[in-house]
Design an enzyme around this catalytic site. Structure first.
Site, PDB file in Angstrom:
ATOM      1  N   THR A   1       0.814  -1.137  -0.254  1.00  0.00           N
ATOM      2  CA  THR A   1       0.354   0.050   0.334  1.00  0.00           C
ATOM      3  C   THR A   1       0.826   1.067  -0.308  1.00  0.00           C
ATOM      4  OG1 THR A   1      -1.536   1.086   1.581  1.00  0.00           O
ATOM      5  CG2 THR A   1      -0.135  -0.666   2.171  1.00  0.00           C
ATOM      6  N   ASP A   2       0.307   2.503  -0.543  1.00  0.00           N
ATOM      7  CA  ASP A   2       0.809   3.665  -0.066  1.00  0.00           C
ATOM      8  C   ASP A   2       0.939   4.147   0.892  1.00  0.00           C
ATOM      9  OD1 ASP A   2      -1.416   4.253   0.250  1.00  0.00           O
ATOM     10  OD2 ASP A   2      -1.622   5.896  -1.966  1.00  0.00           O
ATOM     11  N   GLU A   3       0.079   3.936   1.723  1.00  0.00           N
ATOM     12  CA  GLU A   3       0.261   3.940   3.640  1.00  0.00           C
ATOM     13  C   GLU A   3       1.347   4.130   3.113  1.00  0.00           C
ATOM     14  OE1 GLU A   3      -3.185   3.250   5.461  1.00  0.00           O
ATOM     15  OE2 GLU A   3      -4.922   3.178   3.646  1.00  0.00           O
TER      16      GLU A   3
ATOM     17  N   TYR B   1      -1.719  -0.962  10.824  1.00  0.00           N
ATOM     18  CA  TYR B   1      -2.134  -1.626  10.114  1.00  0.00           C
ATOM     19  C   TYR B   1      -1.184  -0.791   8.441  1.00  0.00           C
ATOM     20  CZ  TYR B   1      -3.429  -1.722   4.569  1.00  0.00           C
ATOM     21  OH  TYR B   1      -3.350  -2.432   3.011  1.00  0.00           O
TER      22      TYR B   1
ATOM     23  N   LYS C   1       2.350  -3.284   7.838  1.00  0.00           N
ATOM     24  CA  LYS C   1       2.280  -4.108   6.018  1.00  0.00           C
ATOM     25  C   LYS C   1       3.535  -3.351   5.544  1.00  0.00           C
ATOM     26  CE  LYS C   1      -0.601  -4.227   2.948  1.00  0.00           C
ATOM     27  NZ  LYS C   1      -0.746  -6.109   2.157  1.00  0.00           N
TER      28      LYS C   1
END
Ligand code: NAD
Ligand code: DAU
Length: 359
Positions: free
Chosen positions: A134-136, A160, A164
């Site tokens: 993810t970009d997060e 989260y 990741k």
């Protein structure tokens, strides 16, 4: 045709990938999914008579099961979609996220490495382990920052995102230490059919249709970069086919929107498709903010465009219209996912959010 072990393939992106992979005859698929409460097995019911598709219920953290599946089906690739994926759930219960996203990913990597080491030289050469991230992991942008690039330093802010990021680092380490032919993708917010209505777009569509309030966290000015899910699936397939091992690719929609704009657009489409006495936007309710809420995500996808010629095709207005039409035409799927466990989640997440401003 190649065989691919897909993990988490009953979820939103994985199921779209599998349906497309079978339709376009990209690959035979073995789908390993734990069936957590945030997915609906009926999504893939149409593949039940497809000889090129096989479903196994199980956990990516179960090393023995994963080893057995790899030996039995001899896939030429593993695509890891399996994850606890919802930021709000990670805030209420981070443990599950560490368990699956970090420890589960580690077990999957380790079993894949053992399998890969036993392949012939030619098979080892063509094998791929594609990790969907993810970009997060890059953290939060200010309004003037440039978009996330592949070399943007990691700065995860939620449990989260941290979980990741942990799995991304493990994947990277398995490439550098053992030579496992890995690939990592870091993608922006997906939308489209089959998304579980704990996420913003389907939650707003279904709440609006049921005359419930449309909860917007904080001031609604947080920005996400929205990508139509099948554009994402095409990027993944391209990366699997043609990219250089050990690489990371960012995938985004070139489509930054504030949450308030997204919700207003959904309301405007519903006003056209399902008119009622009142405008749907009258249901908009500002509620207390998500803890540690990242302000802005934006993805620079020039690398995948330059190297593989990929770019997003769907524009946001037509993608949103298609998504809303999909939810309107699948009332049984909707009913199945809005069952007991879902109601408990809604109560847990929204029950004590204080309404700060309604309009
Ligand atoms: P999702 O929550 O809809 O699906 C996840 C699937 O994984 C579910 O079917 C679930 O049952 C399964 N799963 C969970 N734990 C498992 C375990 N231990 N073993 C096997 N299966 C397990 O998520 P999604 O939105 O489809 O996201 C897929 C992947 O893409 C995730 O890794 C997520 O981090 C990443 N991602 C999602 C988005 C997005 O906008 N949805 C954006 C970027 C990256
Ligand atoms: O950026 C990629 C990420 O996008 C993925 O890694 C995650 O798996 C995926 O869930 C998604 O994370 P977000 O937190 O951005 O998505 P979500 O749909 O939960 O929220 C989108 C935005 O909308 C976010 O700013 C929070 C806000 N929001 C969300 C909900 C559920 C609201 O304002 N109200 C809501 O009720």
């Amino acid at each position: 045709m190649q065989t691919v072990l897909v993990t988490g393939g009953v979820g939103f992106i994985g199921s779209n990938f599998i349906l497309k992979a079978r339709k376009e005859q990209w690959a035979n698929i073995i789908n390993l999914d734990k069936l957590t409460c945030a997915c609906n097995p009926q999504t893939l019911a149409k593949l039940q008579d497809d000889a090129g598709y096989h479903f196994v219920q199980g956990d990516i953290g179960n090393a023995e099961l994963v080893r057995d599946l790899l030996e039995r089906y001899q896939p030429s690739a593993v695509i890891n979609f399996a994850a606890e994926s919802h930021v709000d759930r990670s805030i209420l219960n981070p443990q599950d996220f560490i368990q699956t996203n970090v420890l589960g990913a580690f077990q999957l990597l380790e079993a894949s490495k053992q399998y890969w080491e036993r392949l012939s030289a030619q098979q080892r050469e063509s094998f791929r382990f594609l990790h969907v991230s993810t970009d997060e992991v890059y953290g939060s942008l200010s309004p003037t920052d440039s978009a996330f690039r592949e070399d943007t330093p990691y700065a995860p802010n939620s449990p989260y995102a941290a979980s990741k990021a942990g799995s991304d680092h493990l994947v990277r380490a398995y490439f550098h230490t053992y030579g496992l032919p890995t690939l990592i993708t870091n993608c922006s917010n997906n939308y489209g059919p089959y998304q579980f209505p704990e996420k913003l777009i389907p939650l707003i569509i279904l709440n609006a249709l049921q005359g419930r309030s449309l909860p917007i966290y904080g001031d609604g000015q947080n920005i996400r970069d929205w990508l139509y899910v099948t554009d994402h699936c095409e990027a993944l397939y391209l990366i699997l086919q043609s990219s250089r091992i050990g690489e990371t690719y960012n995938i985004g929609g070139n489509n930054e929107q504030t949450n308030l704009t997204v919700v207003e657009k959904i309301c405007a489409i519903l006003d056209e498709l399902v008119p009622t006495n009142d405008r749907y936007s009258s249901l908009i309710t500002f509620v207390s903010d998500r803890l540690g809420h990242d302000r802005r995500y934006a993805v620079d996808c020039s690398k995948i465009n330059r190297e593989l010629g990929w770019q997003p095709n769907e524009n946001f207005d037509s993608g949103l219209l298609k998504t809303i039409q999909w939810y309107l035409s699948h009332p049984i799927w909707v009913q199945q996912v809005q069952s007991g466990a879902y109601q408990t989640w809604i109560q847990q997440n929204y029950g004590d959010k204080v309404t700060v401003l309604s309009r």
